[in-house]
Design an enzyme around this catalytic site. Structure first.
Site, short mmCIF file in Angstrom:
data_model
loop_
_atom_site.label_atom_id
_atom_site.label_comp_id
_atom_site.label_asym_id
_atom_site.label_seq_id
_atom_site.Cartn_x
_atom_site.Cartn_y
_atom_site.Cartn_z
N HIS A 139 0.80 -1.51 0.23
CA HIS A 139 -0.25 0.23 0.39
C HIS A 139 0.88 1.52 0.04
CE1 HIS A 139 0.86 -0.30 4.62
NE2 HIS A 139 0.00 0.72 4.41
N LYS A 152 6.22 5.19 -1.59
CA LYS A 152 7.00 6.12 -0.60
C LYS A 152 8.70 5.32 -1.22
CE LYS A 152 4.53 6.11 3.98
NZ LYS A 152 4.32 5.45 4.92
N HIS A 187 -5.81 3.40 -0.76
CA HIS A 187 -6.02 3.83 0.64
C HIS A 187 -6.42 5.07 1.48
CE1 HIS A 187 -1.93 4.18 -0.33
NE2 HIS A 187 -1.25 4.15 1.98
#
Length: 371
Positions: free
Chosen positions: A229, A233, A284
């Site tokens: 998810h 990053k 999400h």
């Protein structure tokens, strides 16, 4: 009342019915169940087990033995072990008059074994990978015959090949899961989180998915995909990702971009697992009332996988210490979920959250971060 032997027509029907079921089975457990049932019906046995070899632990095990849960015995022990090592079938009329019979199995199950037939089966390369074992003949002749051996050998010949195919498929899926979990951990390590974050979110998502009413297959798919998810990053600069103070508006926009980056990394795949991971990565942070990002989706416009992961991710984020905040007590977390019902979160999922909370807390304790 004794069972009757199958007629040739009945035997063919059993074979056709079960080969179709085995061919359409999607997982190893289902294949093993169908194999055991097919063997049991073909030769009119009271019970049938499918034994497999656990090479690393030097054991034989069965997860499918009528009337019992998993059984494990040392490799080479008992009648089934003897049959697998020798590569030869074994028929025994009275097990307790045969020194090869492992009476510990009867002690474990409380079942009395009398007659036994064991037939090893091979993979496509001819290597023995397990054995059929049927117990206690149910016909008037209360022992297994050469005809039973012929029938069970036929079943073993087909089932062994099918079993190898399913085991290979599950090995591929397991490899995909390992890669996905590892990649998910990479993103968390960069943001000073531990791999347990993605593991907890995966387990929370699975529990919530089942509680919501998704199928076992859908819940398992989400559990496998959810570690990705935050994979986006990896493209966020450390200076922003790990900034201990309040982010500027520009920095927050950069942080938000991890959802699109994650989706772009994953969505081109033809694999269902990675396509699911792309949905989770992108959605999400969407909110039920439409105020989330990156697309401002609302309500059921947000995929159920995204909605579930949102609950799981926020629960874990609030439960854990981060560089910018302490962990929250449970009552404060629960109050936030109540306040954000219908705003951040799908109201139905919050009902599931509170219903399944005891299970979530067990997972949190089991996968606690070690400082």
């Amino acid at each position: 009342m004794y069972a009757k032997e199958l007629s040739p027509e009945q035997l063919l029907k059993v074979i056709f019915d079960y080969t179709a079921k085995i061919a359409s089975a999607s997982n190893l457990k289902s294949v093993l169940v169908h194999m055991a049932n097919m063997g049991k019906e073909m030769i009119r046995a009271d019970r049938c087990a499918v034994w497999l070899i656990d090479e690393p632990n030097q054991q034989l095990y069965t997860t499918v033995a009528h009337g019992v849960d998993e059984l494990r015995i040392p490799y080479g022990s008992g009648i089934v072990g003897t049959s697998i090592i020798s590569g030869q079938p074994i028929i025994i009329k009275d097990a307790y008059n045969d020194d090869r019979h492992n009476t510990n199995t009867d002690l474990q199950t409380g079942y009395h074994t009398k007659s036994i037939i064991t037939v090893p089966f091979t993979n496509n390369d001819g290597h023995i990978i397990g054995a059929y074992q049927a117990i206690n003949k149910l016909t008037e002749i209360d022992y297994f015959t050469s005809q039973d051996l012929e029938y069970l050998s036929l079943a073993a010949s087909y089932a062994g090949k099918s079993l190898e195919s399913v085991m290979l498929h599950e090995e591929i899926i397991a490899t995909q899961r390992e890669i996905i979990s590892t990649m998910g951990e990479v993103g968390e390590i960069r943001s000073k989180e531990t791999g347990n974050h993605v593991r907890r979110v995966a387990e929370y998502s699975y529990v919530i998915a089942l509680g919501y009413g998704l199928s076992e297959e859908e819940a398992e798919l989400l559990r496998t995909a959810s570690p990705m998810h935050d994979i986006g990053k990896v493209a966020i600069p450390d200076s922003i990702l790990n900034k201990p103070g309040k982010l500027t508006e520009e920095e927050y926009e950069v942080i938000k971009s991890h959802t699109k980056i994650g989706s772009q990394l994953l969505r081109g795949s033809k694999r269902e697992l990675l396509r699911t991971a792309a949905i989770v990565a992108e959605q999400h942070h969407e909110k039920w009332d439409g105020t989330g990002y990156p697309a401002g989706l609302s309500g059921e416009q947000i995929h159920i996988f995204g909605r579930i992961t949102a609950v799981a991710d926020v629960f874990d984020a609030l439960s854990a210490k981060r560089v910018y905040k302490p962990d929250w007590p449970l009552d404060k977390i629960n109050n936030l979920f109540r306040e954000e019902t219908g705003r951040h979160f799908d109201p139905q999922l919050i009902e599931v959250y509170f219903r399944e909370l005891p299970k979530l807390l067990v997972i949190r304790e089991r996968l606690v971060d070690v400082e």
